[in-house]
Design a protein around this motif. Structure first.
Motif, PDB file in Angstrom:
ATOM      1  N   GLY A  90     -10.630 -68.563 -23.114  1.00  0.00           N
ATOM      2  CA  GLY A  90     -10.072 -70.151 -22.593  1.00  0.00           C
ATOM      3  C   GLY A  90      -8.891 -70.075 -23.956  1.00  0.00           C
ATOM      4  O   GLY A  90      -8.826 -69.440 -25.275  1.00  0.00           O
ATOM      5  N   SER A  91      -7.885 -70.914 -23.463  1.00  0.00           N
ATOM      6  CA  SER A  91      -6.206 -71.681 -23.959  1.00  0.00           C
ATOM      7  C   SER A  91      -6.832 -72.575 -25.582  1.00  0.00           C
ATOM      8  O   SER A  91      -5.691 -72.308 -26.042  1.00  0.00           O
ATOM      9  CB  SER A  91      -4.759 -71.819 -23.509  1.00  0.00           C
ATOM     10  OG  SER A  91      -5.951 -72.727 -22.742  1.00  0.00           O
ATOM     11  N   GLY A  92      -8.155 -73.152 -25.287  1.00  0.00           N
ATOM     12  CA  GLY A  92      -8.348 -73.849 -26.036  1.00  0.00           C
ATOM     13  C   GLY A  92      -7.713 -75.990 -25.709  1.00  0.00           C
ATOM     14  O   GLY A  92      -7.897 -76.645 -26.114  1.00  0.00           O
ATOM     15  N   GLY A  93      -7.238 -75.268 -24.117  1.00  0.00           N
ATOM     16  CA  GLY A  93      -6.723 -76.961 -23.294  1.00  0.00           C
ATOM     17  C   GLY A  93      -8.374 -77.577 -22.743  1.00  0.00           C
ATOM     18  O   GLY A  93      -9.573 -76.618 -22.993  1.00  0.00           O
ATOM     19  N   GLU A  94      -8.042 -78.496 -22.359  1.00  0.00           N
ATOM     20  CA  GLU A  94      -9.439 -79.315 -21.700  1.00  0.00           C
ATOM     21  C   GLU A  94      -9.431 -78.236 -20.129  1.00  0.00           C
ATOM     22  O   GLU A  94      -8.456 -77.656 -20.129  1.00  0.00           O
ATOM     23  CB  GLU A  94      -8.729 -80.203 -21.307  1.00  0.00           C
ATOM     24  CG  GLU A  94      -8.671 -81.351 -22.515  1.00  0.00           C
ATOM     25  CD  GLU A  94      -8.503 -83.015 -22.324  1.00  0.00           C
ATOM     26  OE1 GLU A  94      -8.211 -83.318 -21.284  1.00  0.00           O
ATOM     27  OE2 GLU A  94      -9.342 -84.000 -23.608  1.00  0.00           O
ATOM     28  N   THR A  95     -10.831 -78.310 -19.850  1.00  0.00           N
ATOM     29  CA  THR A  95     -11.009 -77.983 -18.795  1.00  0.00           C
ATOM     30  C   THR A  95     -11.955 -78.281 -17.941  1.00  0.00           C
ATOM     31  O   THR A  95     -12.242 -78.337 -17.149  1.00  0.00           O
ATOM     32  CB  THR A  95     -12.216 -76.571 -18.700  1.00  0.00           C
ATOM     33  OG1 THR A  95     -13.212 -76.967 -20.073  1.00  0.00           O
ATOM     34  CG2 THR A  95     -12.113 -75.438 -20.163  1.00  0.00           C
ATOM     35  N   ASP A  96     -11.056 -79.569 -17.194  1.00  0.00           N
ATOM     36  CA  ASP A  96     -10.622 -80.648 -16.454  1.00  0.00           C
ATOM     37  C   ASP A  96     -10.128 -81.149 -15.633  1.00  0.00           C
ATOM     38  O   ASP A  96      -8.699 -80.994 -15.668  1.00  0.00           O
ATOM     39  CB  ASP A  96     -11.921 -82.086 -17.580  1.00  0.00           C
ATOM     40  CG  ASP A  96     -11.016 -82.576 -18.334  1.00  0.00           C
ATOM     41  OD1 ASP A  96      -9.320 -82.098 -18.451  1.00  0.00           O
ATOM     42  OD2 ASP A  96     -11.075 -83.352 -19.187  1.00  0.00           O
ATOM     43  N   GLN A  97      -9.930 -82.251 -15.052  1.00  0.00           N
ATOM     44  CA  GLN A  97      -9.383 -82.064 -13.749  1.00  0.00           C
ATOM     45  C   GLN A  97      -7.246 -82.008 -14.528  1.00  0.00           C
ATOM     46  O   GLN A  97      -6.073 -82.318 -14.702  1.00  0.00           O
ATOM     47  CB  GLN A  97      -9.539 -83.905 -12.904  1.00  0.00           C
ATOM     48  CG  GLN A  97      -7.739 -84.526 -12.780  1.00  0.00           C
ATOM     49  CD  GLN A  97      -8.115 -85.330 -11.795  1.00  0.00           C
ATOM     50  OE1 GLN A  97      -9.175 -85.644 -11.207  1.00  0.00           O
ATOM     51  NE2 GLN A  97      -7.715 -86.567 -12.416  1.00  0.00           N
ATOM     52  N   SER A  98      -7.846 -83.436 -16.277  1.00  0.00           N
ATOM     53  CA  SER A  98      -6.183 -83.387 -17.031  1.00  0.00           C
ATOM     54  C   SER A  98      -5.317 -81.884 -17.508  1.00  0.00           C
ATOM     55  O   SER A  98      -4.671 -81.613 -17.084  1.00  0.00           O
ATOM     56  CB  SER A  98      -6.424 -84.547 -18.287  1.00  0.00           C
ATOM     57  OG  SER A  98      -7.578 -83.350 -18.819  1.00  0.00           O
ATOM     58  N   GLY A  99      -6.463 -80.890 -17.820  1.00  0.00           N
ATOM     59  CA  GLY A  99      -6.242 -79.876 -17.986  1.00  0.00           C
ATOM     60  C   GLY A  99      -5.363 -79.133 -16.454  1.00  0.00           C
ATOM     61  O   GLY A  99      -4.627 -78.225 -16.517  1.00  0.00           O
ATOM     62  N   ALA A 100      -6.092 -78.982 -15.622  1.00  0.00           N
ATOM     63  CA  ALA A 100      -5.697 -79.085 -14.482  1.00  0.00           C
ATOM     64  C   ALA A 100      -4.546 -79.332 -14.140  1.00  0.00           C
ATOM     65  O   ALA A 100      -3.108 -78.771 -13.873  1.00  0.00           O
ATOM     66  CB  ALA A 100      -6.700 -79.147 -13.539  1.00  0.00           C
ATOM     67  N   LEU A 101      -3.885 -80.626 -14.075  1.00  0.00           N
ATOM     68  CA  LEU A 101      -2.783 -81.072 -14.023  1.00  0.00           C
ATOM     69  C   LEU A 101      -1.157 -80.282 -14.364  1.00  0.00           C
ATOM     70  O   LEU A 101      -0.531 -80.069 -15.074  1.00  0.00           O
ATOM     71  CB  LEU A 101      -3.055 -82.737 -14.015  1.00  0.00           C
ATOM     72  CG  LEU A 101      -3.439 -82.885 -12.352  1.00  0.00           C
ATOM     73  CD1 LEU A 101      -4.072 -84.489 -12.756  1.00  0.00           C
ATOM     74  CD2 LEU A 101      -2.766 -82.997 -11.858  1.00  0.00           C
ATOM     75  N   HIS A 102      -2.342 -80.372 -15.960  1.00  0.00           N
ATOM     76  CA  HIS A 102      -1.070 -79.544 -17.429  1.00  0.00           C
ATOM     77  C   HIS A 102      -0.675 -78.394 -16.895  1.00  0.00           C
ATOM     78  O   HIS A 102       0.417 -78.371 -17.113  1.00  0.00           O
ATOM     79  CB  HIS A 102      -1.900 -79.554 -19.041  1.00  0.00           C
ATOM     80  CG  HIS A 102      -1.228 -79.523 -19.588  1.00  0.00           C
ATOM     81  ND1 HIS A 102       0.189 -80.330 -20.073  1.00  0.00           N
ATOM     82  CD2 HIS A 102      -1.082 -77.812 -19.985  1.00  0.00           C
ATOM     83  CE1 HIS A 102       0.516 -79.577 -21.100  1.00  0.00           C
ATOM     84  NE2 HIS A 102       0.099 -78.841 -21.258  1.00  0.00           N
ATOM     85  N   GLN A 103      -1.659 -77.877 -16.566  1.00  0.00           N
ATOM     86  CA  GLN A 103      -1.281 -76.354 -16.196  1.00  0.00           C
ATOM     87  C   GLN A 103       0.100 -76.516 -15.160  1.00  0.00           C
ATOM     88  O   GLN A 103       0.760 -75.290 -14.964  1.00  0.00           O
ATOM     89  CB  GLN A 103      -2.301 -75.631 -15.538  1.00  0.00           C
ATOM     90  CG  GLN A 103      -3.638 -75.549 -16.846  1.00  0.00           C
ATOM     91  CD  GLN A 103      -3.510 -74.439 -16.823  1.00  0.00           C
ATOM     92  OE1 GLN A 103      -2.797 -73.017 -16.877  1.00  0.00           O
ATOM     93  NE2 GLN A 103      -3.766 -73.730 -17.997  1.00  0.00           N
ATOM     94  N   ILE A 104      -0.351 -77.385 -13.972  1.00  0.00           N
ATOM     95  CA  ILE A 104       0.520 -77.285 -12.847  1.00  0.00           C
ATOM     96  C   ILE A 104       1.680 -77.900 -13.309  1.00  0.00           C
ATOM     97  O   ILE A 104       3.406 -77.195 -13.351  1.00  0.00           O
ATOM     98  CB  ILE A 104       0.063 -78.483 -12.003  1.00  0.00           C
ATOM     99  CG1 ILE A 104      -1.136 -77.705 -10.842  1.00  0.00           C
ATOM    100  CG2 ILE A 104       0.709 -78.896 -10.638  1.00  0.00           C
ATOM    101  CD1 ILE A 104      -1.713 -78.628 -10.454  1.00  0.00           C
ATOM    102  N   ALA A 105       1.491 -78.294 -14.417  1.00  0.00           N
ATOM    103  CA  ALA A 105       3.256 -79.430 -14.471  1.00  0.00           C
ATOM    104  C   ALA A 105       4.213 -78.049 -15.304  1.00  0.00           C
ATOM    105  O   ALA A 105       4.990 -78.294 -15.774  1.00  0.00           O
ATOM    106  CB  ALA A 105       2.903 -80.136 -15.560  1.00  0.00           C
ATOM    107  N   ASP A 106       3.207 -77.263 -16.305  1.00  0.00           N
ATOM    108  CA  ASP A 106       3.978 -76.194 -17.094  1.00  0.00           C
ATOM    109  C   ASP A 106       4.367 -74.697 -16.152  1.00  0.00           C
ATOM    110  O   ASP A 106       4.913 -74.328 -16.768  1.00  0.00           O
ATOM    111  CB  ASP A 106       2.637 -75.460 -17.575  1.00  0.00           C
ATOM    112  CG  ASP A 106       2.648 -76.601 -19.048  1.00  0.00           C
ATOM    113  OD1 ASP A 106       3.247 -77.180 -19.355  1.00  0.00           O
ATOM    114  OD2 ASP A 106       1.798 -76.256 -19.846  1.00  0.00           O
ATOM    115  N   VAL A 107       4.228 -75.071 -14.462  1.00  0.00           N
ATOM    116  CA  VAL A 107       4.770 -73.326 -13.836  1.00  0.00           C
ATOM    117  C   VAL A 107       6.501 -74.210 -13.291  1.00  0.00           C
ATOM    118  O   VAL A 107       5.880 -75.405 -12.838  1.00  0.00           O
ATOM    119  CB  VAL A 107       3.574 -73.522 -13.448  1.00  0.00           C
ATOM    120  CG1 VAL A 107       2.576 -73.429 -13.843  1.00  0.00           C
ATOM    121  CG2 VAL A 107       3.262 -74.598 -12.077  1.00  0.00           C
TER     122      VAL A 107
END
Length: 276
Positions: free
Chosen positions: A55-72
């Motif tokens: 794990g990257s230390g980020g959140e493993t929930d909806q906000s973490g998923a949306l953050h992943q999308i925003a970063d690509v």
């Protein structure tokens, strides 16, 4: 309510129902299932990463998923597509909750309540996706803890949290039951035989895995209430991390992550076969 007002309300309801039943609106609403599927896939991916220790230390929930999308690259466009699709699905479900059903039977009111609950879930996804697209996204865990702290600071707040915990646990158990009893078949048109078994397996694994996670969230909220500690109410991210810290929890966490992956893929099929 006067006869004229009642007739006007019914006509407004009919107009809203016709708009929600239009082809373009239905297509947009089906895109909402795709958006939900993407979010669930990323949550499952993050949960499995946490389980295997990467794990990257980020959140493993909806906000973490949306953050992943925003970063690509192109992620902002994808976030807006998720937001628009889930918003359309939310509106569709709200219309069904308000004017759907032709009787006042207990079953009809239960169906309306279910649609209202689903509308709330997809509405939260739509709002969160739009917030991240605008650069104003917030931590889901932080929001949950803040809400818990406010509840505990008010008279009777403990009982409010316990009620929220009971609702979350009931929803989680309900999801598991839907998966085990295959009640999800009522929500979709029977797929062709070539993919029917695949869709069924994905739905069963997805509903059960997601249901277990939601039950754990409810338990954590209850713990926060009993201990008067809002830090315990940390949402899905906290549920995954709590599971990770228990004996054998790593394997359960990976299994739940697989459940979210399965639910994500099932959501893509649901976009095609959902009864709308």
């Amino acid at each position: 309510m006067s006869d004229k007002a009642e007739q006007a309300a019914r006509e407004t309801g009919r107009q809203a129902k016709r708009a929600a039943d239009s082809k373009w609106f239905e297509t947009t609403a089906r895109a909402g299932f795709v958006g939900s599927g993407i979010v669930h896939l990323l949550i499952g991916y993050l949960a499995i990463l946490l389980g295997v220790g990467n794990g990257s230390g980020g959140e493993t929930d909806q906000s973490g998923a949306l953050h992943q999308i925003a970063d690509v690259p192109g992620g902002i466009v994808l976030l807006w597509l998720v937001a628009v699709g889930t918003a359309a699905l939310t509106i569709r479900l709200v219309v069904e909750a308000v004017v759907g059903g032709r009787t006042d039977s207990a079953r009809a009111w239960l169906a309306r309540a279910k649609n209202a609950g689903k509308a709330l879930v997809y509405g939260v996804i739509a709002y969160s996706a739009a917030s991240f697209a605008l650069g104003a996204g917030k931590s889901s865990s932080g929001s949950t803890q803040s809400a818990a702290a406010k509840a505990l600071a008010t008279p009777g707040g403990v009982f409010v949290l316990l009620l929220a915990a009971a609702i979350a646990i009931a929803i989680g158990v309900g999801l598991v039951v839907i998966g085990c009893r295959r009640s999800f078949r009522k929500q979709i048109v029977r797929p062709p035989a070539s993919v029917d078994r695949t869709v069924t397996v994905l739905a069963v694994v997805g509903y059960v895995g997601k249901g277990i996670a939601v039950v754990i969230v409810g338990v954590l909220i209850a713990v926060a209430a009993f201990r008067s500690d809002p830090q315990q109410a940390s949402g899905l991210d906290g549920a995954f991390k709590a599971l990770h810290g228990t004996p054998g929890g790593v394997f359960m966490l990976i299994a739940v992550g697989i459940g979210f992956l399965a639910f994500g893929v099932y959501s893509f099929f649901r976009a095609r076969y959902a009864r709308l």
